[in-house]
Scaffold this motif. Structure first.
Motif, PDB file in Angstrom:
ATOM      1  N   HIS A 148       0.819  -1.208   0.000  1.00 17.41           N
ATOM      2  CA  HIS A 148       0.000   0.000   0.000  1.00 17.41           C
ATOM      3  C   HIS A 148       0.853   1.257   0.000  1.00 17.41           C
ATOM      4  O   HIS A 148       0.438   2.298  -0.533  1.00 17.41           O
ATOM      5  CB  HIS A 148      -0.937   0.003   1.210  1.00 17.41           C
ATOM      6  N   THR A 188       1.180   2.422  -3.440  1.00 22.38           N
ATOM      7  CA  THR A 188      -0.025   3.085  -3.939  1.00 22.38           C
ATOM      8  C   THR A 188      -0.061   4.539  -3.491  1.00 22.38           C
ATOM      9  O   THR A 188      -0.387   5.444  -4.271  1.00 22.38           O
ATOM     10  CB  THR A 188      -1.276   2.348  -3.434  1.00 22.38           C
ATOM     11  N   LYS A 209       2.715   6.729  -5.284  1.00 18.89           N
ATOM     12  CA  LYS A 209       2.337   7.000  -6.673  1.00 18.89           C
ATOM     13  C   LYS A 209       1.256   8.084  -6.731  1.00 18.89           C
ATOM     14  O   LYS A 209       1.302   8.975  -7.576  1.00 18.89           O
ATOM     15  CB  LYS A 209       1.843   5.717  -7.345  1.00 18.89           C
ATOM     16  N   TRP A 210       0.276   7.985  -5.837  1.00 19.34           N
ATOM     17  CA  TRP A 210      -0.778   9.007  -5.804  1.00 19.34           C
ATOM     18  C   TRP A 210      -0.194  10.366  -5.435  1.00 19.34           C
ATOM     19  O   TRP A 210      -0.563  11.391  -6.027  1.00 19.34           O
ATOM     20  CB  TRP A 210      -1.844   8.615  -4.781  1.00 19.34           C
ATOM     21  N   TYR A 263      -8.909   7.157  -0.930  1.00 22.13           N
ATOM     22  CA  TYR A 263      -8.591   5.740  -1.083  1.00 22.13           C
ATOM     23  C   TYR A 263      -9.729   4.868  -0.549  1.00 22.13           C
ATOM     24  O   TYR A 263     -10.129   3.888  -1.189  1.00 22.13           O
ATOM     25  CB  TYR A 263      -7.300   5.422  -0.330  1.00 22.13           C
ATOM     26  N   ARG A 270     -11.506   4.433  -4.432  1.00 22.88           N
ATOM     27  CA  ARG A 270     -10.649   3.501  -5.170  1.00 22.88           C
ATOM     28  C   ARG A 270     -11.217   2.082  -5.102  1.00 22.88           C
ATOM     29  O   ARG A 270     -11.262   1.485  -4.042  1.00 22.88           O
ATOM     30  CB  ARG A 270      -9.222   3.523  -4.610  1.00 22.88           C
ATOM     31  N   HIS A 274     -10.993  -1.736  -5.289  1.00 21.89           N
ATOM     32  CA  HIS A 274      -9.883  -2.637  -5.015  1.00 21.89           C
ATOM     33  C   HIS A 274     -10.189  -4.010  -5.611  1.00 21.89           C
ATOM     34  O   HIS A 274     -11.199  -4.640  -5.260  1.00 21.89           O
ATOM     35  CB  HIS A 274      -9.674  -2.752  -3.497  1.00 21.89           C
TER      36      HIS A 274
END
Length: 284
Positions: free
Chosen positions: A150, A153, A156-157, A182, A186, A188
């Motif tokens: 995570h 993630t 990157k965001w 998130y 988002r 999943h």
């Protein structure tokens, strides 16, 4: 000289070559995951660089079952005080879990002392909430992989968002924005929903009053008897008489067993033999 393929063919016909076993099919692998929200929270910190305020740490607390980000804390380093603050925020906002899974970082682990050990302040804080601490270890299926992945993630965001926080307060605001996005926006793939939707749809929640549930493993809280063994449904594992009276956490995934002590330390593992009543000594 004959080609290698020709030599192998000759040896094969003569019965002198042992063929390699077929690789395990991907379909046989199971995703190790807790069955209910609050059965297990994973906690870990990641370092962020390249921002105007300099090098910072973000501690994230993730629910294992639903992937809900239950807390995120911006700080200068992964300290015990910040780890406690992060997990306490998670408990305040989402409730206490049955267990917390962490690595063996200094912010979480028991401290070694001459003549013994001193239980970490992080562990003592969880004790007050009735939460059991477990540290990730080799041969242990409950690794911190979910929260570690995570981190990628989040970073990157953060890069894509264009946020350039200049103060710790601004960095915390960025973390709060990310947590809300998130959890609610988002989708999943592992849970086939957003984390918030998966949490809301769960028929029940875990917590300190019940052992965590597993779809593909069994978890036991067992006391070491006077012979130095722990027993689960007529099967025993030997830990040694020195641990008599101590309560252990035993995780059995298929035929693989892992044992953790009260401080969450991994004591060892072994492969179970269903035809044996006494499984023998742990492999450290």
């Amino acid at each position: 000289m004959p080609a290698r393929s020709t030599i192998n063919a000759i040896l094969d016909r003569a019965g002198l070559v042992t063929k390699e076993p077929r690789k395990r099919p991907r379909s046989s692998y199971r995703r190790f995951v807790y069955a209910r929200p609050r059965d297990c929270y994973q906690i870990d910190g990641t370092t962020i660089t390249g921002l105007p305020l300099g090098r910072v740490c973000v501690i994230e607390v993730l629910d294992d079952c639903t992937r809900t980000l239950v807390a995120t804390r911006a700080c200068w380093a992964e300290t015990t005080a910040d780890a406690i603050a992060a997990v306490n925020t998670a408990i305040a906002d989402y409730g206490a879990p049955a267990i917390v899974l962490s690595d063996n970082g200094t912010a979480f682990a028991t401290i070694g002392r001459r003549g013994g050990t001193q239980r970490s302040r992080f562990a003592q804080n969880l004790d007050r909430h009735g939460v059991r601490l477990i540290h990730s270890s080799p041969y242990h299926p409950q690794t911190c992989g979910k929260v570690e992945r995570h981190h990628q993630t989040f970073t990157k965001w953060l890069t894509a968002s264009g946020h350039q926080p200049e103060t710790m307060e601004q960095m915390q605001a960025v973390c709060d924005e990310y947590q809300a996005r998130y959890n609610t926006q988002r989708w999943h793939s592992a849970i086939r929903a957003t984390p918030a939707a998966a949490w809301a749809a769960a028929p029940s929640l875990g917590g300190p009053t019940s052992l965590p549930a597993q779809a593909d493993a069994s978890i036991y809280a067992v006391r070491v008897d006077q012979s130095g063994r722990v027993w689960m449904h007529g099967t025993s594992i030997t830990l040694g008489r020195a641990r008599t009276g101590q309560t252990m956490t035993v995780v059995i995934d298929g035929l693989h067993a892992n044992v953790h002590d009260h401080d969450g330390h991994h004591l060892g593992h072994l492969t179970l033999d269903r035809d044996r009543r006494n499984q023998g000594q742990l492999i450290a």
